[in-house]
Design a protein around this motif. Structure first.
Motif, mmCIF file in Angstrom:
data_model
loop_
_atom_site.group_PDB
_atom_site.id
_atom_site.type_symbol
_atom_site.label_atom_id
_atom_site.label_comp_id
_atom_site.label_asym_id
_atom_site.label_seq_id
_atom_site.Cartn_x
_atom_site.Cartn_y
_atom_site.Cartn_z
ATOM 1 N N MET A 69 37.253 52.247 26.592
ATOM 2 C CA MET A 69 38.487 51.608 26.180
ATOM 3 C C MET A 69 39.422 51.391 27.366
ATOM 4 N N ILE A 70 39.445 52.335 28.288
ATOM 5 C CA ILE A 70 40.339 52.186 29.435
ATOM 6 C C ILE A 70 39.981 50.924 30.226
ATOM 7 N N GLY A 71 38.688 50.629 30.327
ATOM 8 C CA GLY A 71 38.264 49.442 31.069
ATOM 9 C C GLY A 71 38.790 48.158 30.473
ATOM 10 N N GLU A 72 38.698 48.042 29.148
ATOM 11 C CA GLU A 72 39.199 46.840 28.487
ATOM 12 C C GLU A 72 40.709 46.701 28.668
ATOM 13 N N ASN A 73 41.419 47.814 28.533
ATOM 14 C CA ASN A 73 42.878 47.776 28.690
ATOM 15 C C ASN A 73 43.269 47.409 30.116
ATOM 16 N N LEU A 74 42.582 47.983 31.065
ATOM 17 C CA LEU A 74 42.860 47.700 32.464
ATOM 18 C C LEU A 74 42.634 46.224 32.772
ATOM 19 N N ARG A 75 41.510 45.713 32.353
ATOM 20 C CA ARG A 75 41.185 44.299 32.593
ATOM 21 C C ARG A 75 42.192 43.379 31.905
ATOM 22 N N LYS A 76 42.523 43.704 30.657
ATOM 23 C CA LYS A 76 43.472 42.888 29.896
ATOM 24 C C LYS A 76 44.815 42.795 30.626
ATOM 25 N N HIS A 77 45.320 43.919 31.079
ATOM 26 C CA HIS A 77 46.618 43.929 31.758
ATOM 27 C C HIS A 77 46.540 43.273 33.136
ATOM 28 N N ARG A 78 45.412 43.431 33.815
ATOM 29 C CA ARG A 78 45.244 42.785 35.124
ATOM 30 C C ARG A 78 45.236 41.270 34.969
ATOM 31 N N LEU A 79 44.472 40.789 34.008
ATOM 32 C CA LEU A 79 44.411 39.339 33.788
ATOM 33 C C LEU A 79 45.745 38.789 33.304
ATOM 34 N N LYS A 80 46.419 39.549 32.457
ATOM 35 C CA LYS A 80 47.746 39.136 31.967
ATOM 36 C C LYS A 80 48.732 39.002 33.121
ATOM 37 N N LYS A 81 48.600 39.907 34.088
ATOM 38 C CA LYS A 81 49.474 39.884 35.263
ATOM 39 C C LYS A 81 49.055 38.790 36.252
ATOM 40 N N GLY A 82 47.815 38.290 36.097
ATOM 41 C CA GLY A 82 47.342 37.197 36.951
ATOM 42 C C GLY A 82 46.930 37.631 38.339
ATOM 43 N N ILE A 83 46.402 38.851 38.470
ATOM 44 C CA ILE A 83 45.967 39.286 39.790
ATOM 45 C C ILE A 83 44.468 39.577 39.773
ATOM 46 N N THR A 84 43.862 39.425 40.939
ATOM 47 C CA THR A 84 42.417 39.624 41.045
ATOM 48 C C THR A 84 42.102 41.109 41.160
ATOM 49 N N LEU A 85 40.850 41.414 40.975
ATOM 50 C CA LEU A 85 40.361 42.779 41.130
ATOM 51 C C LEU A 85 40.625 43.271 42.554
ATOM 52 N N THR A 86 40.392 42.404 43.523
ATOM 53 C CA THR A 86 40.626 42.750 44.930
ATOM 54 C C THR A 86 42.092 43.075 45.173
ATOM 55 N N GLU A 87 42.993 42.242 44.646
ATOM 56 C CA GLU A 87 44.432 42.481 44.828
ATOM 57 C C GLU A 87 44.858 43.805 44.212
ATOM 58 N N LEU A 88 44.409 44.072 42.992
ATOM 59 C CA LEU A 88 44.784 45.314 42.331
ATOM 60 C C LEU A 88 44.229 46.518 43.080
ATOM 61 N N ALA A 89 43.005 46.400 43.561
ATOM 62 C CA ALA A 89 42.401 47.487 44.323
ATOM 63 C C ALA A 89 43.223 47.782 45.579
ATOM 64 N N GLN A 90 43.606 46.750 46.298
ATOM 65 C CA GLN A 90 44.396 46.934 47.518
ATOM 66 C C GLN A 90 45.769 47.530 47.200
ATOM 67 N N ARG A 91 46.425 47.003 46.192
ATOM 68 C CA ARG A 91 47.768 47.474 45.839
ATOM 69 C C ARG A 91 47.774 48.925 45.355
ATOM 70 N N SER A 92 46.717 49.297 44.643
ATOM 71 C CA SER A 92 46.677 50.646 44.074
ATOM 72 C C SER A 92 45.903 51.634 44.953
ATOM 73 N N LYS A 93 45.457 51.149 46.119
ATOM 74 C CA LYS A 93 44.774 51.996 47.096
ATOM 75 C C LYS A 93 43.523 52.675 46.539
ATOM 76 N N VAL A 94 42.675 51.861 45.917
ATOM 77 C CA VAL A 94 41.404 52.325 45.376
ATOM 78 C C VAL A 94 40.355 51.274 45.737
ATOM 79 N N SER A 95 39.109 51.682 45.833
ATOM 80 C CA SER A 95 38.084 50.707 46.198
ATOM 81 C C SER A 95 37.878 49.698 45.065
ATOM 82 N N LYS A 96 37.535 48.493 45.475
ATOM 83 C CA LYS A 96 37.277 47.438 44.499
ATOM 84 C C LYS A 96 36.090 47.818 43.618
ATOM 85 N N SER A 97 35.079 48.450 44.187
ATOM 86 C CA SER A 97 33.891 48.826 43.401
ATOM 87 C C SER A 97 34.238 49.874 42.342
ATOM 88 N N TYR A 98 35.125 50.823 42.691
ATOM 89 C CA TYR A 98 35.516 51.829 41.697
ATOM 90 C C TYR A 98 36.319 51.181 40.570
#
Length: 114
Positions: free
Chosen positions: A1-30
């Motif tokens: 469930m956390i994955g769906e919520n995370l993706r939903k909010h990321r897409l709603k915010k209009g940012i890429t996986l790479t951008e969110l990973a960089q901003r939150s200081k976590v690897s893109k793969s994680y």
């Protein structure tokens, strides 16, 4: 469930996986593993960083109700806990951080048990 919520909010915010990973200081793969529910046990600090970057709160990310009712048999335990917290000098304004942490631990325990 956390994955769906995370993706939903990321897409709603209009940012890429790479951008969110960089901003939150976590690897893109994680982060990708979280969104795909391959990994589903992130730390509270990471959940807070992700929520902050997505402009939401941890409850929206972990999929829990913010003001959920405690069962009646736990009320006295909570009263005692709050008394101990106040006796320790923690102010009301600081209690929200502790509530978030407790709710996160409850969510994590359900994930392990369920």
């Amino acid at each position: 469930m956390i994955g769906e919520n995370l993706r939903k909010h990321r897409l709603k915010k209009g940012i890429t996986l790479t951008e969110l990973a960089q901003r939150s200081k976590v690897s893109k793969s994680y982060l990708n593993s979280l969104e795909r529910n391959i990994k589903n046990n992130p730390s509270i600090n990471l959940v807070k960083r992700l929520a902050n970057e997505l402009g939401t709160d941890i409850y929206q990310i972990i999929g829990e109700e913010k003001n959920s009712e405690n069962p009646i048999n736990e009320r006295e335990e909570w009263r005692s806990f709050i008394k101990n917290v106040r006796d320790a000098g923690i102010e009301n304004g600081e209690l929200s951080e502790y509530k978030e942490l407790i709710d996160y631990i409850k969510w994590k325990n359900r994930k392990v048990g369920g």
